[in-house]
Design a protein around this motif. Structure first.
Motif, PDB file in Angstrom:
ATOM      1  N   LYS A 178      78.603  36.785  52.156  1.00 50.20           N
ATOM      2  CA  LYS A 178      79.982  36.382  52.412  1.00 50.20           C
ATOM      3  C   LYS A 178      80.844  36.534  51.154  1.00 50.20           C
ATOM      4  O   LYS A 178      81.997  36.957  51.237  1.00 50.20           O
ATOM      5  CB  LYS A 178      80.023  34.933  52.913  1.00 50.20           C
ATOM      6  CG  LYS A 178      79.596  34.783  54.377  1.00 50.20           C
ATOM      7  CD  LYS A 178      79.709  33.355  54.842  1.00 50.20           C
ATOM      8  CE  LYS A 178      79.478  33.230  56.322  1.00 50.20           C
ATOM      9  NZ  LYS A 178      80.588  33.766  57.117  1.00 50.20           N
ATOM     10  N   ALA A 179      80.268  36.193  49.989  1.00 53.16           N
ATOM     11  CA  ALA A 179      81.011  36.318  48.726  1.00 53.16           C
ATOM     12  C   ALA A 179      81.331  37.784  48.452  1.00 53.16           C
ATOM     13  O   ALA A 179      82.453  38.124  48.051  1.00 53.16           O
ATOM     14  CB  ALA A 179      80.198  35.727  47.578  1.00 53.16           C
ATOM     15  N   LYS A 180      80.371  38.648  48.694  1.00 55.70           N
ATOM     16  CA  LYS A 180      80.591  40.085  48.475  1.00 55.70           C
ATOM     17  C   LYS A 180      81.670  40.605  49.418  1.00 55.70           C
ATOM     18  O   LYS A 180      82.515  41.411  49.028  1.00 55.70           O
ATOM     19  CB  LYS A 180      79.281  40.837  48.687  1.00 55.70           C
ATOM     20  CG  LYS A 180      79.373  42.311  48.364  1.00 55.70           C
ATOM     21  CD  LYS A 180      78.036  43.002  48.562  1.00 55.70           C
ATOM     22  CE  LYS A 180      78.165  44.496  48.307  1.00 55.70           C
ATOM     23  NZ  LYS A 180      76.910  45.211  48.555  1.00 55.70           N
ATOM     24  N   SER A 181      81.645  40.134  50.665  1.00 53.97           N
ATOM     25  CA  SER A 181      82.636  40.544  51.658  1.00 53.97           C
ATOM     26  C   SER A 181      84.038  40.133  51.221  1.00 53.97           C
ATOM     27  O   SER A 181      85.000  40.898  51.344  1.00 53.97           O
ATOM     28  CB  SER A 181      82.290  39.919  53.011  1.00 53.97           C
ATOM     29  OG  SER A 181      83.276  40.206  53.953  1.00 53.97           O
ATOM     30  N   ILE A 182      84.164  38.906  50.685  1.00 52.98           N
ATOM     31  CA  ILE A 182      85.453  38.411  50.187  1.00 52.98           C
ATOM     32  C   ILE A 182      85.922  39.262  49.010  1.00 52.98           C
ATOM     33  O   ILE A 182      87.086  39.648  48.921  1.00 52.98           O
ATOM     34  CB  ILE A 182      85.325  36.929  49.763  1.00 52.98           C
ATOM     35  CG1 ILE A 182      85.179  36.048  51.009  1.00 52.98           C
ATOM     36  CG2 ILE A 182      86.517  36.494  48.917  1.00 52.98           C
ATOM     37  CD1 ILE A 182      84.809  34.605  50.694  1.00 52.98           C
ATOM     38  N   PHE A 183      84.998  39.572  48.105  1.00 48.63           N
ATOM     39  CA  PHE A 183      85.292  40.368  46.914  1.00 48.63           C
ATOM     40  C   PHE A 183      85.823  41.748  47.311  1.00 48.63           C
ATOM     41  O   PHE A 183      86.846  42.216  46.811  1.00 48.63           O
ATOM     42  CB  PHE A 183      84.017  40.492  46.077  1.00 48.63           C
ATOM     43  CG  PHE A 183      84.193  41.216  44.771  1.00 48.63           C
ATOM     44  CD1 PHE A 183      84.960  40.669  43.761  1.00 48.63           C
ATOM     45  CD2 PHE A 183      83.571  42.444  44.541  1.00 48.63           C
ATOM     46  CE1 PHE A 183      85.118  41.333  42.545  1.00 48.63           C
ATOM     47  CE2 PHE A 183      83.718  43.105  43.339  1.00 48.63           C
ATOM     48  CZ  PHE A 183      84.502  42.552  42.340  1.00 48.63           C
ATOM     49  N   VAL A 184      85.133  42.395  48.253  1.00 50.40           N
ATOM     50  CA  VAL A 184      85.538  43.726  48.722  1.00 50.40           C
ATOM     51  C   VAL A 184      86.905  43.660  49.408  1.00 50.40           C
ATOM     52  O   VAL A 184      87.754  44.524  49.220  1.00 50.40           O
ATOM     53  CB  VAL A 184      84.472  44.311  49.689  1.00 50.40           C
ATOM     54  CG1 VAL A 184      84.993  45.558  50.378  1.00 50.40           C
ATOM     55  CG2 VAL A 184      83.194  44.620  48.932  1.00 50.40           C
ATOM     56  N   LYS A 185      87.129  42.602  50.187  1.00 52.35           N
ATOM     57  CA  LYS A 185      88.400  42.424  50.888  1.00 52.35           C
ATOM     58  C   LYS A 185      89.554  42.313  49.892  1.00 52.35           C
ATOM     59  O   LYS A 185      90.620  42.904  50.079  1.00 52.35           O
ATOM     60  CB  LYS A 185      88.335  41.161  51.755  1.00 52.35           C
ATOM     61  CG  LYS A 185      89.439  41.068  52.798  1.00 52.35           C
ATOM     62  CD  LYS A 185      89.281  39.831  53.660  1.00 52.35           C
ATOM     63  CE  LYS A 185      88.147  39.974  54.652  1.00 52.35           C
ATOM     64  NZ  LYS A 185      88.075  38.831  55.582  1.00 52.35           N
ATOM     65  N   GLU A 186      89.329  41.539  48.820  1.00 51.85           N
ATOM     66  CA  GLU A 186      90.369  41.372  47.801  1.00 51.85           C
ATOM     67  C   GLU A 186      90.631  42.679  47.062  1.00 51.85           C
ATOM     68  O   GLU A 186      91.769  43.032  46.792  1.00 51.85           O
ATOM     69  CB  GLU A 186      89.954  40.276  46.807  1.00 51.85           C
ATOM     70  CG  GLU A 186      90.151  38.880  47.320  1.00 51.85           C
ATOM     71  CD  GLU A 186      91.610  38.521  47.535  1.00 51.85           C
ATOM     72  OE1 GLU A 186      92.424  38.683  46.607  1.00 51.85           O
ATOM     73  OE2 GLU A 186      91.950  38.094  48.651  1.00 51.85           O
TER      74      GLU A 186
END
Length: 200
Positions: A178-186
């Motif tokens: 989930k953290a990686k997904s947030i990072f990529v989204k940003e």
């Protein structure tokens, strides 16, 4: 990675840096990561508790049960002709059946004890609000789902299942994903690829 230790180390560092950045930059709070992980923890541990409880309730499959099931499946064969494969297959089938029945009985026992009054469902000291958008007749289904998760989660914590290695691993993997997904989204927010660039 035995021959690529530097690559492994770089991956570990990058993963750690992403996790720290998402947490320390406030992105975790912005995207409700902690809230999502708390919901994941509650869901996972309540299911883990039910699974362990059902396994205990289901009990072992006896040789007699295997033989009786063999006769049902193969009425023209003698029990003495049962192969090791037959025995293993039937044991597995009966184990799954007993487990499923135990799970259903666990949830039935919760369902029987639920009281609903004025949009609030209660069971063993646990109270949950029933959403007003629920179709008439579905209140008990929703109440069973919500109360069961809360009830079994508390039982799981009491038994220390939050220290379970399997849970810890699943929790950490989910958090990282989930953290990686947030990072990529940003990161993607500031990226704009024009059609001309894509064509070129």
């Amino acid at each position: 990675f035995l021959s690529h230790k530097e690559d492994l180390l770089n991956r570990m560092i990058n993963r750690k840096v992403v996790l720290l950045y998402v947490r320390d930059s406030g992105l975790a709070k912005k995207y409700g990561l902690e809230r999502d992980m708390e919901a994941f923890k509650k869901r996972y541990l309540s299911r883990l508790y039910v699974s362990k409880l059902a396994s205990r309730k289901a009990g072992k499959v006896t040789d007699k049960e295997i033989e009786e099931r063999f006769k049902e499946l193969f009425p023209k064969r003698k029990v003495e002709s049962m192969t090791d494969y037959d025995r293993a297959f039937i044991r597995n089938e009966l184990t799954v059946k007993k487990y499923d029945e135990a799970v259903q009985e666990i949830y039935r026992s919760i369902r029987k004890g639920i009281k609903i009054s004025k949009g609030v469902a209660t069971y063993d000291g646990i109270s949950v609000k029933i959403n007003g958008n629920v179709k008439p007749g579905n209140e008990l289904d929703l109440a069973t789902k919500l109360i069961s998760e809360e009830y079994f989660y508390k039982k799981a914590i009491f038994e220390g299942l939050d220290k379970n290695e399997e849970f810890q691993r699943a929790f950490n993997e989910m958090y990282e994903m989930k953290a990686k997904s947030i990072f990529v989204k940003e990161l993607s927010k500031g990226i704009d690829v024009a059609d001309s660039e894509a064509r070129r």
